[in-house]
Design a protein around this motif. Structure first.
Motif, mmCIF file in Angstrom:
data_model
loop_
_atom_site.group_PDB
_atom_site.id
_atom_site.type_symbol
_atom_site.label_atom_id
_atom_site.label_comp_id
_atom_site.label_asym_id
_atom_site.label_seq_id
_atom_site.Cartn_x
_atom_site.Cartn_y
_atom_site.Cartn_z
ATOM 1 N N LEU A 52 0.761 -1.277 -0.048
ATOM 2 C CA LEU A 52 -0.069 0.019 -0.116
ATOM 3 C C LEU A 52 0.803 1.203 -0.028
ATOM 4 C CD1 LEU A 52 -2.828 1.237 0.340
ATOM 5 C CD2 LEU A 52 -2.500 1.298 2.694
ATOM 6 N N GLU A 54 0.372 4.542 1.102
ATOM 7 C CA GLU A 54 -0.682 5.341 1.983
ATOM 8 C C GLU A 54 -0.965 6.730 1.357
ATOM 9 O OE1 GLU A 54 0.414 5.311 5.982
ATOM 10 O OE2 GLU A 54 0.732 3.308 6.220
ATOM 11 N N ARG A 57 -3.170 6.202 -1.641
ATOM 12 C CA ARG A 57 -4.170 5.219 -1.437
ATOM 13 C C ARG A 57 -4.308 4.183 -2.491
ATOM 14 N NH1 ARG A 57 -4.959 3.827 3.251
ATOM 15 N NH2 ARG A 57 -7.189 2.958 2.569
ATOM 16 N N GLN A 58 -2.992 3.775 -2.822
ATOM 17 C CA GLN A 58 -3.146 2.742 -4.132
ATOM 18 C C GLN A 58 -2.118 1.445 -3.646
ATOM 19 O OE1 GLN A 58 -1.341 5.203 -7.208
ATOM 20 N NE2 GLN A 58 -3.246 5.312 -8.298
ATOM 21 N N VAL A 79 -7.342 1.387 -4.009
ATOM 22 C CA VAL A 79 -7.996 0.795 -3.089
ATOM 23 C C VAL A 79 -9.493 0.536 -3.277
ATOM 24 C CG1 VAL A 79 -8.661 0.441 -0.737
ATOM 25 C CG2 VAL A 79 -6.318 0.869 -1.102
#
Length: 401
Positions: A52, A54, A57-58, A79
């Motif tokens: 991840l 962060e 958010r991928q 995500v």
């Protein structure tokens, strides 16, 4: 129906995943080895780990077996999207016996001819680290034992993922700091300069920094500062503070005024970060120095033939205060030929289970009116801890005798 797993096979699988030799591998090799083992244990054709990112958010393809193209292409997926994105969003295993174009987003999976998929989230406590999935080129109904084994592998991968992320942050912080700290101090007429920097944390670089620059007016700017925390976040704040102070130094003829503007900047854009700084301006003829301290320890001043003393400089509040109780002060001090001004961060004098006064006393007894590099060497040898728990920055300025 999935094949029945006997006790011997369960034991073999458990030993393969918990093998102590895995702990001796670095993060990247551990991920590769785990994927090799899970392919063998589950009898699957592909295995991949996506970690991840962060901030974005991928999920980012990090390691793969049978799907190496995914890693080479730097595949990313948000995500919530596709097969891996669903697992990350729901944080629970997903099994697909018959893969369709609607189940996956990554075209590589379809081009490869993946027929069945099983994926589990990679978790560290309550935090999502990534997704681990396996696939087969023939149809397969993954059973509960398969899910349990893959989850065990994911738990082991979580540790490697965290280590890898920490190392990337550490490398980025170190690269950033090296670009910000002077690789070589400038040669300035009338003064000698020397500095030392020692990181005090295994987790990476901290927020201690120093800077020296000549101003168009002929004054010499000398700065030392400390941003709370460690790692990439502190290094980024350090870089912003350093750049801002250089800009304010060009428009301010008084260090207190420059720190006032810097305080407003830190309060507005770096809220929550405790930052101290000491800014000194040495006159063009090098016979005097203007100093202002924003929460930073007072520098040591020593003249030839005299004992070292802490410069009589008021210590104003640290940077980031909304409304300082009074205007920030600038103090003018004489700088006689051969005199040394030593600036430092608190990591030099602080010790656990010891009041800071003891470290400050050691510092005063160590500083002599000597060559700048000799002063730094003596201070690091006599005062600095052999295994510091905090970063140490030292900057010595000596007026040429």
């Amino acid at each position: 129906m999935p094949p029945r797993i006997n006790d011997d096979e369960r034991l073999r699988r458990l030993e393969a995943v918990t093998d102590a030799t895995l702990s001796r591998l670095d993060a990247s090799d551990l991920l590769d080895e785990l994927l090799d083992r899970v392919r063998d244990l589950l009898g699957v054709d592909t295995a991949a780990i996506l970690l991840l990112d962060e901030h974005a958010r991928q999920l980012v393809a990090t390691a793969a077996k049978g799907l190496e193209e995914e890693v080479r292409a730097g595949f990313r997926i948000a995500v919530g999207r596709g097969f891996a994105g669903r697992i990350a969003a729901m944080r629970r295993p997903v099994r697909i016996a018959d893969v369709t174009a609607g189940d996956v987003v990554n075209p590589i999976l379809l081009e490869k001819g993946i027929r069945s998929l099983l994926g589990v989230p990679v978790m560290a406590g309550r935090d999502l680290v990534g997704v681990l999935h396996v696939g087969t080129l023939t149809r397969r109904d993954f059973g509960d034992d398969d899910v349990k084994l893959l989850q065990m592998v994911a738990d082991r991968a979580a540790v490697a993922g965290r280590i890898r992320s920490a190392k990337l942050d550490q490398s980025a912080a170190l690269a950033l700091q090296r670009s910000l700290l002077p690789a070589r101090l400038p040669r300035v007429p009338g003064v000698e300069l020397a500095a030392r920097y020692v990181p005090g944390h295994a987790t990476g670089v901290g927020g201690d920094w120093y800077d020296v620059f000549s101003l168009p007016t002929g004054w010499l700017g000398v700065v030392i500062g400390d941003v709370s925390g460690h790692g990439l976040a502190s290094a980024v704040v350090m870089g912003r503070v350093r750049s801002a102070l250089r800009a304010y130094a060009l428009i301010c003829e008084d260090p207190g005024e420059a720190l006032t503007l810097l305080n407003r900047k830190v309060h507005t854009f770096e809220a929550g970060s405790l930052t101290t700084a000491l800014y000194a301006m040495i006159s063009p003829d090098r016979d005097r120095v203007l100093i202002s301290s924003a929460g930073h320890l007072r520098p040591v001043l020593v003249e030839p033939g005299r004992p070292a003393v802490f410069a009589g400089v008021p210590v104003d509040p640290p940077l980031g205060v909304a409304r300082p109780p009074r205007p920030r002060c600038s103090t003018e001090l004489p700088l006689s030929p051969g005199a040394v001004l030593l600036c430092y961060t608190d990591g030099l004098v602080e010790r656990r289970a010891e009041v800071i006064d003891h470290g400050l006393e050691r510092l005063l007894t160590s500083v002599r009116a000597d060559a700048a590099d000799v002063v730094c060497a003596n201070v690091m040898a006599d005062v600095a801890a052999e295994m510091p728990t905090d970063d140490i920055a030292v900057l010595a300025v000596r007026r040429t005798p």
